[in-house]
Each structure stands twice: as structure tokens, then as C-alpha cells.
Design a protein around this motif. Structure first.
Motif, PDB file in Angstrom:
ATOM      1  N   ASP A  99       0.557  -0.961   0.224  1.00  0.00           N
ATOM      2  CA  ASP A  99       0.181  -0.218  -0.254  1.00  0.00           C
ATOM      3  C   ASP A  99       1.117   1.370  -0.101  1.00  0.00           C
ATOM      4  OD1 ASP A  99       0.699  -0.682   2.526  1.00  0.00           O
ATOM      5  OD2 ASP A  99      -0.697   0.568   3.326  1.00  0.00           O
ATOM      6  N   VAL A 100       2.095   0.878   0.095  1.00  0.00           N
ATOM      7  CA  VAL A 100       2.856   2.197  -0.438  1.00  0.00           C
ATOM      8  C   VAL A 100       3.720   2.018  -1.577  1.00  0.00           C
ATOM      9  CG1 VAL A 100       4.810   3.748   0.377  1.00  0.00           C
ATOM     10  CG2 VAL A 100       3.292   2.499   2.160  1.00  0.00           C
ATOM     11  N   ALA A 101       3.753   2.617  -2.607  1.00  0.00           N
ATOM     12  CA  ALA A 101       3.924   2.642  -4.045  1.00  0.00           C
ATOM     13  C   ALA A 101       5.678   3.880  -3.835  1.00  0.00           C
ATOM     14  CB  ALA A 101       3.096   2.666  -5.175  1.00  0.00           C
ATOM     15  N   PRO A 102       6.114   2.834  -4.938  1.00  0.00           N
ATOM     16  CA  PRO A 102       7.843   4.044  -4.813  1.00  0.00           C
ATOM     17  C   PRO A 102       7.106   5.689  -5.814  1.00  0.00           C
ATOM     18  CG  PRO A 102       7.437   1.617  -6.403  1.00  0.00           C
ATOM     19  CD  PRO A 102       6.470   2.135  -5.375  1.00  0.00           C
ATOM     20  N   ASP A 103       6.368   5.619  -6.029  1.00  0.00           N
ATOM     21  CA  ASP A 103       6.229   7.199  -6.612  1.00  0.00           C
ATOM     22  C   ASP A 103       5.355   8.207  -5.519  1.00  0.00           C
ATOM     23  OD1 ASP A 103       3.209   5.794  -6.850  1.00  0.00           O
ATOM     24  OD2 ASP A 103       2.865   6.596  -8.749  1.00  0.00           O
ATOM     25  N   TYR A 104       4.574   7.164  -4.521  1.00  0.00           N
ATOM     26  CA  TYR A 104       4.109   7.639  -2.879  1.00  0.00           C
ATOM     27  C   TYR A 104       5.339   8.802  -2.187  1.00  0.00           C
ATOM     28  CZ  TYR A 104       1.341   8.327   1.311  1.00  0.00           C
ATOM     29  OH  TYR A 104       0.829   8.788   2.439  1.00  0.00           O
ATOM     30  N   TRP A 105       4.582  10.239  -1.721  1.00  0.00           N
ATOM     31  CA  TRP A 105       5.891  11.002  -1.573  1.00  0.00           C
ATOM     32  C   TRP A 105       6.612  10.969  -0.581  1.00  0.00           C
ATOM     33  CZ3 TRP A 105       5.128  12.714   3.504  1.00  0.00           C
ATOM     34  CH2 TRP A 105       4.044  11.959   3.967  1.00  0.00           C
ATOM     35  N   ALA A 106       6.362   9.597   0.417  1.00  0.00           N
ATOM     36  CA  ALA A 106       6.458   9.369   1.667  1.00  0.00           C
ATOM     37  C   ALA A 106       7.294   8.104   1.678  1.00  0.00           C
ATOM     38  CB  ALA A 106       5.309   9.612   2.623  1.00  0.00           C
ATOM     39  N   PHE A 107       7.425   7.215   0.557  1.00  0.00           N
ATOM     40  CA  PHE A 107       7.879   6.189   0.178  1.00  0.00           C
ATOM     41  C   PHE A 107       9.354   5.950   1.055  1.00  0.00           C
ATOM     42  CE2 PHE A 107      10.911   3.163  -2.916  1.00  0.00           C
ATOM     43  CZ  PHE A 107       9.894   2.514  -1.963  1.00  0.00           C
ATOM     44  N   GLY A 108      10.438   7.452   0.174  1.00  0.00           N
ATOM     45  CA  GLY A 108      11.277   6.759   0.570  1.00  0.00           C
ATOM     46  C   GLY A 108      12.023   6.888   2.047  1.00  0.00           C
ATOM     47  N   TYR A 109      10.956   7.079   3.494  1.00  0.00           N
ATOM     48  CA  TYR A 109      10.647   7.496   4.654  1.00  0.00           C
ATOM     49  C   TYR A 109      10.312   6.538   5.196  1.00  0.00           C
ATOM     50  CZ  TYR A 109      11.688  12.618   3.464  1.00  0.00           C
ATOM     51  OH  TYR A 109      11.592  14.433   2.912  1.00  0.00           O
ATOM     52  N   ILE A 110       9.622   5.984   4.663  1.00  0.00           N
ATOM     53  CA  ILE A 110       8.705   5.103   5.636  1.00  0.00           C
ATOM     54  C   ILE A 110      10.109   3.836   5.100  1.00  0.00           C
ATOM     55  CG2 ILE A 110       7.554   3.112   5.279  1.00  0.00           C
ATOM     56  CD1 ILE A 110       5.067   5.452   4.041  1.00  0.00           C
ATOM     57  N   GLU A 111      10.461   3.125   3.795  1.00  0.00           N
ATOM     58  CA  GLU A 111      11.923   2.580   3.691  1.00  0.00           C
ATOM     59  C   GLU A 111      12.765   2.515   4.303  1.00  0.00           C
ATOM     60  OE1 GLU A 111      11.253  -0.715   1.722  1.00  0.00           O
ATOM     61  OE2 GLU A 111       8.927  -0.093   0.786  1.00  0.00           O
ATOM     62  N   ALA A 112      13.295   4.108   4.834  1.00  0.00           N
ATOM     63  CA  ALA A 112      13.958   4.541   5.118  1.00  0.00           C
ATOM     64  C   ALA A 112      13.934   3.871   7.279  1.00  0.00           C
ATOM     65  CB  ALA A 112      14.699   5.655   5.319  1.00  0.00           C
ATOM     66  N   LEU A 113      12.820   3.720   7.327  1.00  0.00           N
ATOM     67  CA  LEU A 113      12.843   3.563   8.692  1.00  0.00           C
ATOM     68  C   LEU A 113      12.557   1.801   8.683  1.00  0.00           C
ATOM     69  CD1 LEU A 113       9.844   5.769  10.326  1.00  0.00           C
ATOM     70  CD2 LEU A 113      12.588   5.552  10.214  1.00  0.00           C
ATOM     71  N   LYS A 114      12.051   1.630   7.889  1.00  0.00           N
ATOM     72  CA  LYS A 114      11.819   0.235   7.778  1.00  0.00           C
ATOM     73  C   LYS A 114      13.324  -1.152   7.972  1.00  0.00           C
ATOM     74  CE  LYS A 114      10.097  -4.370   6.391  1.00  0.00           C
ATOM     75  NZ  LYS A 114       9.041  -5.032   7.248  1.00  0.00           N
ATOM     76  N   LYS A 115      14.041   0.024   7.025  1.00  0.00           N
ATOM     77  CA  LYS A 115      15.335  -0.855   6.786  1.00  0.00           C
ATOM     78  C   LYS A 115      15.909  -0.204   8.464  1.00  0.00           C
ATOM     79  CE  LYS A 115      19.688  -0.017   4.189  1.00  0.00           C
ATOM     80  NZ  LYS A 115      20.161   0.996   3.505  1.00  0.00           N
ATOM     81  N   ALA A 116      15.323   0.756   8.924  1.00  0.00           N
ATOM     82  CA  ALA A 116      16.687   0.395   9.988  1.00  0.00           C
ATOM     83  C   ALA A 116      15.809  -0.153  11.537  1.00  0.00           C
ATOM     84  CB  ALA A 116      15.945   2.122  10.490  1.00  0.00           C
ATOM     85  N   GLY A 117      15.182  -0.774  10.983  1.00  0.00           N
ATOM     86  CA  GLY A 117      14.233  -1.401  12.461  1.00  0.00           C
ATOM     87  C   GLY A 117      12.920  -0.649  13.331  1.00  0.00           C
ATOM     88  N   VAL A 118      12.649   0.579  12.378  1.00  0.00           N
ATOM     89  CA  VAL A 118      11.919   1.397  13.536  1.00  0.00           C
ATOM     90  C   VAL A 118      10.315   0.719  12.969  1.00  0.00           C
ATOM     91  CG1 VAL A 118      11.513   3.186  13.904  1.00  0.00           C
ATOM     92  CG2 VAL A 118      13.405   3.077  13.706  1.00  0.00           C
ATOM     93  N   ILE A 119      10.096   0.986  12.294  1.00  0.00           N
ATOM     94  CA  ILE A 119       8.705   0.539  11.796  1.00  0.00           C
ATOM     95  C   ILE A 119       8.542  -0.902  11.674  1.00  0.00           C
ATOM     96  CG2 ILE A 119       7.379   3.224  11.695  1.00  0.00           C
ATOM     97  CD1 ILE A 119       7.871   2.471   8.577  1.00  0.00           C
ATOM     98  N   HIS A 120       7.826  -1.452  11.552  1.00  0.00           N
ATOM     99  CA  HIS A 120       7.327  -3.019  10.732  1.00  0.00           C
ATOM    100  C   HIS A 120       5.891  -2.938  10.205  1.00  0.00           C
ATOM    101  CE1 HIS A 120      10.680  -3.589  13.296  1.00  0.00           C
ATOM    102  NE2 HIS A 120      10.420  -2.847  14.459  1.00  0.00           N
ATOM    103  N   GLY A 121       5.010  -1.668  10.118  1.00  0.00           N
ATOM    104  CA  GLY A 121       3.719  -2.396   9.238  1.00  0.00           C
ATOM    105  C   GLY A 121       2.857  -2.355  10.765  1.00  0.00           C
ATOM    106  N   LYS A 122       1.540  -3.158   9.714  1.00  0.00           N
ATOM    107  CA  LYS A 122       0.892  -2.901  10.974  1.00  0.00           C
ATOM    108  C   LYS A 122      -0.205  -4.488  10.536  1.00  0.00           C
ATOM    109  CE  LYS A 122      -2.945  -0.598   9.371  1.00  0.00           C
ATOM    110  NZ  LYS A 122      -4.142  -0.656  10.817  1.00  0.00           N
ATOM    111  N   GLY A 123       0.771  -5.527  11.200  1.00  0.00           N
ATOM    112  CA  GLY A 123       1.432  -6.559  10.900  1.00  0.00           C
ATOM    113  C   GLY A 123       0.346  -7.811   9.903  1.00  0.00           C
ATOM    114  N   ASN A 124      -0.306  -6.652   8.980  1.00  0.00           N
ATOM    115  CA  ASN A 124      -1.004  -8.071   7.763  1.00  0.00           C
ATOM    116  C   ASN A 124      -0.031  -7.196   6.503  1.00  0.00           C
ATOM    117  OD1 ASN A 124      -1.843  -4.604   7.541  1.00  0.00           O
ATOM    118  ND2 ASN A 124      -4.231  -5.084   7.606  1.00  0.00           N
TER     119      ASN A 124
END
Length: 193
Positions: free
Chosen positions: A96-121
Motif C-alpha cells: 500500500d506504499v508505492a515507489p511513487d508515493y510522496w513518503a515512500f523513501g521515509y517509510i522504507e528508511a524506517l523499515k530498513k532501520a528496524g523502527v517500523i514494522h507495518g501493521k502486522g497484516n
């Protein structure tokens, strides 16, 4: 010739002094907001984060302090505050976060850093609002905050998933909760202020 060099050096030094002085004078960004004045409870924090380019107002001169924060906005704010640079992998971590979404890079960075893990689904829910409990987890993990006290909030118990994160915020002085009833209100929605 020696006097000419000294005169030129004096002019250059004077010019540099003026440039350095002018570059150190920054306009008060928060002071320009039409909907957040100095009497607002979050004025100082908003002002500080705007000067650090972590938050910004809207082009019409407002900040909208009572507007809810989305999960995408939170990703950008936390990335900027923690100096976690945006990344752009070829494959999205969340459908639900496509590469052209405005916050894609930030979301991916936090995922890579282990800060966020999505909603569990498997989803991130970028346009969904963020609760105070979720924000506690993101902040605690972004900045490596740890709670050690036994000074709990009345509405956050040790068996709650967000307990250690909320405790970390309290012990770090980031939150004091609601003093009238010693609650944190983890299910309340985070506002911009």
C-alpha cells in the motif's frame, strides 16, 4: 603594494564578517504562523522543530496544530528528526506504499532501520492516523529510548504491547501524560501540535 594587499584583505574580512552575521540571523518561522501564537501550549516545541526543518507549516501561513498526523507524515517527521536518510529500494516493502508515493523513501528508511514494522497484516496504512501508543513505539525505537522506572500510567499496564515504549518516553522526559488522572491515553490520535 603592501598597503594595497592589506586594504584588500581588510575589505574581504569585513565582507566575510557581514556574511557570517547575516547567515546566523534566521527568521522565526513559528512566529509567522497565523494559528499558533506564543500562548499555545506547544509553541516552543513547534518553533524548535521548524527551525530544525523537522516540521513545517502550510503555504498559507498556518500550522494546523489540531490536525491529525497520518502514519506517512509520522514517518517523514521521525526520519528527519532522527537523521535517517530516505531510501528508494526497487521493490516496495508494503503493497500500500508505492515507489511513487510522496513518503515512500521515509517509510522504507524506517523499515530498513528496524523502527517500523507495518501493521502486522503486511500493510503500512500510510493515510491512517497514528495513535499515541504507536508514536511511543516509533519514538522509542528511533532514538533508542529505554524505560527503567516503576512510575506507570494508570491506563498503560505492563502487559500492554506499548508499555515499555510509553515508559521509555516518560523516563526520557518526552511525555508527562495527563496529570489530572495520571493517564497516557495510548489510543488517542496524535495531533500535529
Amino acid at each position: 603594494m603592501h598597503k594595497k594587499k592589506r586594504g584588500t584583505a581588510t575589505i574581504i574580512i569585513g565582507f566575510l564578517a557581514i556574511v557570517l552575521f547575516l547567515s546566523s540571523v534566521q527568521p522565526s518561522l513559528a512566529a509567522d504562523l497565523t494559528d499558533v501564537d506564543e500562548s499555545h501550549w506547544a509553541y516552543g516545541d513547534i518553533h524548535s522543530l521548524m527551525e530544525k526543518n523537522v516540521l513545517n507549516g502550510y503555504s498559507n501561513g498556518t500550522f494546523k496544530p489540531d490536525e491529525y498526523v497520518t502514519r506517512a507524515q509520522a514517518a517523514k517527521i521521525i526520519s528527519l528528526a532522527a537523521d535517517i536518510k530516505p531510501v528508494k529500494p526497487e521493490t516496495a516493502s508494503y503493497p500500500d506504499v508505492a515507489p511513487d508515493y510522496w513518503a515512500f523513501g521515509y517509510i522504507e528508511a524506517l523499515k530498513k532501520a528496524g523502527v517500523i514494522h507495518g501493521k502486522g497484516n503486511g500493510m503500512y496504512g500510510p493515510e491512517e492516523v497514528l495513535t499515541r501508543g504507536q508514536m511511543a513505539k516509533i519514538l522509542a525505537e528511533s532514538f533508542g529510548l529505554v524505560g527503567r522506572s516503576t512510575n506507570y500510567f494508570a491506563d498503560v499496564k505492563p502487559e500492554d504491547w506499548m508499555f515499555t515504549y510509553v515508559l521509555a518516553l516518560r523516563d526520557s522526559g518526552i511525555t508527562v501524560g495527563y496529570s489530572q488522572d495520571n493517564t497516557y491515553r495510548p489510543d488517542w490520535i496524535v495531533k500535529r501540535a
